[in-house]
Write an enzyme that holds these catalytic residues in place. Structure first.
Site, PDB file in Angstrom:
ATOM      1  N   GLY A  46      41.184  45.546  39.009  1.00  0.00           N
ATOM      2  CA  GLY A  46      42.358  45.744  38.155  1.00  0.00           C
ATOM      3  C   GLY A  46      42.805  44.420  37.562  1.00  0.00           C
ATOM      4  N   GLN A  51      48.252  38.285  33.657  1.00  0.00           N
ATOM      5  CA  GLN A  51      47.166  37.520  34.279  1.00  0.00           C
ATOM      6  C   GLN A  51      46.288  36.840  33.241  1.00  0.00           C
ATOM      7  OE1 GLN A  51      46.032  40.952  37.064  1.00  0.00           O
ATOM      8  NE2 GLN A  51      45.568  39.128  38.255  1.00  0.00           N
ATOM      9  N   CYS A  89      43.821  39.646  44.707  1.00  0.00           N
ATOM     10  CA  CYS A  89      44.281  39.498  43.325  1.00  0.00           C
ATOM     11  C   CYS A  89      43.469  38.419  42.642  1.00  0.00           C
ATOM     12  CB  CYS A  89      45.760  39.107  43.336  1.00  0.00           C
ATOM     13  SG  CYS A  89      46.464  38.945  41.692  1.00  0.00           S
ATOM     14  N   LEU A  90      43.014  38.689  41.428  1.00  0.00           N
ATOM     15  CA  LEU A  90      42.224  37.691  40.698  1.00  0.00           C
ATOM     16  C   LEU A  90      43.040  36.440  40.401  1.00  0.00           C
ATOM     17  CD1 LEU A  90      40.194  39.959  38.243  1.00  0.00           C
ATOM     18  CD2 LEU A  90      39.446  38.944  40.406  1.00  0.00           C
ATOM     19  N   HIS A 131      49.746  47.721  42.701  1.00  0.00           N
ATOM     20  CA  HIS A 131      49.536  46.275  42.590  1.00  0.00           C
ATOM     21  C   HIS A 131      49.661  45.823  41.130  1.00  0.00           C
ATOM     22  CE1 HIS A 131      47.171  42.480  43.698  1.00  0.00           C
ATOM     23  NE2 HIS A 131      47.168  42.472  42.384  1.00  0.00           N
ATOM     24  N   GLU A 132      48.995  46.557  40.232  1.00  0.00           N
ATOM     25  CA  GLU A 132      48.993  46.150  38.821  1.00  0.00           C
ATOM     26  C   GLU A 132      50.365  46.369  38.181  1.00  0.00           C
ATOM     27  OE1 GLU A 132      46.654  44.328  37.967  1.00  0.00           O
ATOM     28  OE2 GLU A 132      45.307  44.879  39.595  1.00  0.00           O
ATOM     29  N   HIS A 135      52.608  43.508  38.794  1.00  0.00           N
ATOM     30  CA  HIS A 135      52.356  42.354  37.916  1.00  0.00           C
ATOM     31  C   HIS A 135      53.218  42.394  36.648  1.00  0.00           C
ATOM     32  CE1 HIS A 135      49.098  39.922  39.518  1.00  0.00           C
ATOM     33  NE2 HIS A 135      48.354  40.990  39.772  1.00  0.00           N
TER      34      HIS A 135
HETATM   35 NI    NI Z   1      46.699  41.078  40.968  1.00  0.00          NI
END
Ligand code: NI
Length: 160
Positions: A46, A51, A89-90, A131-132, A135
């Site tokens: 995701g 991000q 998380c990226l 999670h997304e 963000h």
């Molecule tokens: Ni993330």
């Protein structure tokens, strides 16, 4: 398509709230394409607008269930249950931690054609949606982590 630079923990953009998208312009379509490419290149499931430095309410998700989900202006309608499992998380590379998230989520969003739809997710998909969506409001999993952040085990570690 192009791989975009992923912002990492400490970048103040990750802590800002995102604006809703009013219409899917060619620029937004390009952004969505780039977000998928960026996510796949980084082996993520995701990715959210901030991000890649874009403070707009857009999320892409692919939990390998055969779908590429695009969520524009997502709004979580219902959640059920709770499960504690590892989040990653990226934007927080190499780290993981335990986070309690709903087992079932129902979300309303717009797709890449600005058509409204509802999506229900279980388990990993539910986790990814929550999670997304966090963000888009400046939330990161480290805010919710139970216990310590842990190092992600790499393939190299597993061979030892
Ligand atoms: Ni993330």
């Amino acid at each position: 398509m192009a791989v975009r630079q992923i912002r990492v923990l400490g970048d103040e953009l990750l802590r800002k709230s995102c604006k809703p998208i009013k219409e899917v312009t060619p620029r937004i379509r390009q952004l969505i394409d780039d977000m998928f490419e960026t996510m796949y290149e980084a082996n993520g499931v995701g990715l959210a607008g901030p991000q890649v430095g874009i403070l707009k309410q857009v999320v892409v998700i692919d939990v390998e269930d055969g779908n590429q989900y695009v969520l524009i202006n997502p709004e979580i309608l219902e959640t059920e249950g709770s499960k504690t499992d590892y989040d990653g998380c990226l934007s927080i590379p190499g780290k993981t931690g335990k986070v309690s998230r709903p087992v079932h989520v129902k979300v309303r969003a717009f797709d890449e054609n600005m058509e409204p739809y509802e999506l229900e997710g279980e388990e990993l998909l539910a986790r990814a949606i929550c999670h997304e969506c966090d963000h888009l409001h400046g939330g990161l999993f480290v805010d919710l982590v139970e216990g310590e952040l842990e190092e992600v085990e790499t393939a190299e570690d597993e061979d030892e």
